[in-house]
Write a protein that holds these residues in place. Structure first.
Motif, short mmCIF file in Angstrom:
data_model
loop_
_atom_site.label_atom_id
_atom_site.label_comp_id
_atom_site.label_asym_id
_atom_site.label_seq_id
_atom_site.Cartn_x
_atom_site.Cartn_y
_atom_site.Cartn_z
N LEU A 8 0.82 -1.21 0.00
CA LEU A 8 0.00 0.00 0.00
C LEU A 8 0.86 1.27 0.00
O LEU A 8 0.53 2.24 -0.69
CB LEU A 8 -0.95 -0.01 1.20
N ASN A 9 1.96 1.26 0.73
CA ASN A 9 2.84 2.43 0.77
C ASN A 9 3.49 2.72 -0.58
O ASN A 9 3.91 3.84 -0.83
CB ASN A 9 3.90 2.27 1.84
N ASP A 11 1.91 2.80 -3.30
CA ASP A 11 0.83 3.33 -4.14
C ASP A 11 0.57 4.79 -3.81
O ASP A 11 -0.17 5.10 -2.88
CB ASP A 11 -0.42 2.48 -3.91
N SER A 14 -3.20 6.02 -3.56
CA SER A 14 -3.88 5.64 -2.31
C SER A 14 -3.48 6.57 -1.17
O SER A 14 -4.33 6.96 -0.36
CB SER A 14 -3.55 4.20 -1.94
N LYS A 15 -2.20 6.90 -1.12
CA LYS A 15 -1.73 7.84 -0.09
C LYS A 15 -2.40 9.19 -0.25
O LYS A 15 -2.83 9.80 0.73
CB LYS A 15 -0.21 8.02 -0.18
N SER A 53 -12.33 3.77 -5.94
CA SER A 53 -10.89 3.65 -5.67
C SER A 53 -10.61 2.96 -4.35
O SER A 53 -9.72 2.11 -4.26
CB SER A 53 -10.22 5.03 -5.69
N VAL A 57 -8.64 -0.60 -4.17
CA VAL A 57 -7.41 -0.79 -3.40
C VAL A 57 -7.58 -1.95 -2.42
O VAL A 57 -6.67 -2.77 -2.26
CB VAL A 57 -7.00 0.52 -2.67
N ALA A 60 -7.15 -4.96 -4.44
CA ALA A 60 -5.74 -5.14 -4.81
C ALA A 60 -4.95 -5.74 -3.64
O ALA A 60 -4.16 -6.67 -3.83
CB ALA A 60 -5.12 -3.81 -5.24
#
Length: 130
Positions: A8-9, A11, A14-15, A53, A57, A60
């Motif tokens: 996740l970091n 991406d 997403s952040k 989104s 995520v 994902a």
């Protein structure tokens, strides 16, 4: 995926949206998004693209928990209710899988557990990393 947090970091989108990982385990993930003014559309409700989104995520993360890279090949979403403040929670669960495909359902709720949307995703599992 070696680590959901690392995944996740990596991406930046997403952040930028403010999506946070709450938990993950094989075939599952839970993510949160605190709604801000930047997430709203011209009606004053959360933009459908933001909800999509968040669900995407969560999909994902859940589809990449096996360590085999997975990518979306088909997705759909049904919106049930509008949200305008508070927190959105996306819970992804693997519905079915085989060595090449994984099917996932993501339910998006508000902080009161009222259902906002239901997302379905089909992931293609690529060849394992070597």
């Amino acid at each position: 995926m070696d680590d959901a947090t690392t995944f996740l970091n990596a991406d930046p989108f997403s952040k930028q949206l403010g999506i946070r990982l709450i938990s993950s385990s094989p075939g599952k993930s839970t993510l949160h998004l605190d709604i801000s003014e930047n997430h709203l559309n011209s009606h004053g409700t959360v933009h459908g693209g933001v909800i999509f989104s968040l669900a995407d995520v969560a999909f994902a993360v859940a589809s990449n928990t096996s360590g085999i890279p997975a990518v979306a090949i088909n997705t759909s979403i049904t919106y049930m209710k509008a949200a305008s403040s508070g927190t959105l929670i996306a819970e992804a669960n693997e519905f079915s899988s085989n060595p090449k495909l994984g099917s996932y359902v993501v339910e998006v709720y508000d902080q009161n557990r009222e259902k906002i949307a239901v997302f379905q995703g089909l992931a293609y599992r690529k060849s394992p990393r070597k």
